[in-house]
Design a protein around this motif. Structure first.
Motif, PDB file in Angstrom:
ATOM      1  N   UNK A  13       0.850  -1.197   0.000  1.00 49.17           N
ATOM      2  CA  UNK A  13       0.000   0.000   0.000  1.00 49.17           C
ATOM      3  C   UNK A  13       0.883   1.242   0.000  1.00 49.17           C
ATOM      4  N   UNK A  14       0.532   2.209  -0.841  1.00 51.97           N
ATOM      5  CA  UNK A  14       1.262   3.470  -0.845  1.00 51.97           C
ATOM      6  C   UNK A  14       0.792   4.315   0.332  1.00 51.97           C
ATOM      7  N   UNK A  15       1.700   4.756   1.190  1.00 52.46           N
ATOM      8  CA  UNK A  15       1.304   5.589   2.332  1.00 52.46           C
ATOM      9  C   UNK A  15       0.724   6.931   1.865  1.00 52.46           C
ATOM     10  N   UNK A  16      -0.221   7.457   2.625  1.00 48.96           N
ATOM     11  CA  UNK A  16      -0.825   8.738   2.272  1.00 48.96           C
ATOM     12  C   UNK A  16       0.211   9.857   2.203  1.00 48.96           C
ATOM     13  N   UNK A  17       1.202   9.821   3.070  1.00 47.55           N
ATOM     14  CA  UNK A  17       2.248  10.853   3.041  1.00 47.55           C
ATOM     15  C   UNK A  17       2.990  10.825   1.709  1.00 47.55           C
ATOM     16  N   UNK A  18       3.227   9.630   1.174  1.00 46.01           N
ATOM     17  CA  UNK A  18       3.906   9.497  -0.111  1.00 46.01           C
ATOM     18  C   UNK A  18       3.051  10.068  -1.240  1.00 46.01           C
ATOM     19  N   UNK A  19       1.768   9.699  -1.282  1.00 50.84           N
ATOM     20  CA  UNK A  19       0.912  10.189  -2.364  1.00 50.84           C
ATOM     21  C   UNK A  19       0.685  11.694  -2.250  1.00 50.84           C
ATOM     22  N   UNK A  20       0.649  12.218  -1.032  1.00 52.62           N
ATOM     23  CA  UNK A  20       0.523  13.673  -0.853  1.00 52.62           C
ATOM     24  C   UNK A  20       1.771  14.393  -1.361  1.00 52.62           C
ATOM     25  N   UNK A  21       2.960  13.835  -1.085  1.00 50.63           N
ATOM     26  CA  UNK A  21       4.203  14.422  -1.581  1.00 50.63           C
ATOM     27  C   UNK A  21       4.271  14.347  -3.102  1.00 50.63           C
ATOM     28  N   UNK A  22       3.805  13.250  -3.650  1.00 49.24           N
ATOM     29  CA  UNK A  22       3.771  13.085  -5.096  1.00 49.24           C
ATOM     30  C   UNK A  22       2.840  14.111  -5.733  1.00 49.24           C
ATOM     31  N   UNK A  23       1.704  14.381  -5.073  1.00 50.78           N
ATOM     32  CA  UNK A  23       0.766  15.393  -5.555  1.00 50.78           C
ATOM     33  C   UNK A  23       1.436  16.770  -5.616  1.00 50.78           C
TER      34      UNK A  23
END
Length: 82
Positions: free
Chosen positions: A28-38
């Protein structure tokens, strides 16, 4: 790698991620990672797409509602049979 504008190469206009990532054992991709990617995508004016065939699994694993897990993405593909 985000390519700088160059007439000899295509521009980077899209980043695609898979959540959960099947070839990584359902990671699972952590929310912190997807937020940084955004943030990175916004900075470089790049679209962010998620292959979310198992997005419900990711939401359960993260203990977050589906809309929170899906929020960072411009486009999302899901599968109702998995």
């Amino acid at each position: 790698m985000i390519r700088a504008p160059n007439v000899h190469h295509p521009y980077t206009r899209l980043i695609v991620v898979e959540n959960t990532h099947n070839f990584m054992g359902g990671r699972v991709l952590p929310l912190a990672y997807t937020d940084e990617l955004r943030v990175l995508c916004d900075k470089h004016r790049i679209a962010l797409h998620c292959d979310g065939a198992r997005l419900w699994n990711a939401a359960v694993a993260l203990k977050e509602p589906l809309d929170v897990v899906a929020k960072p993405y411009d486009t999302l593909c899901v599968c109702l049979s998995k």
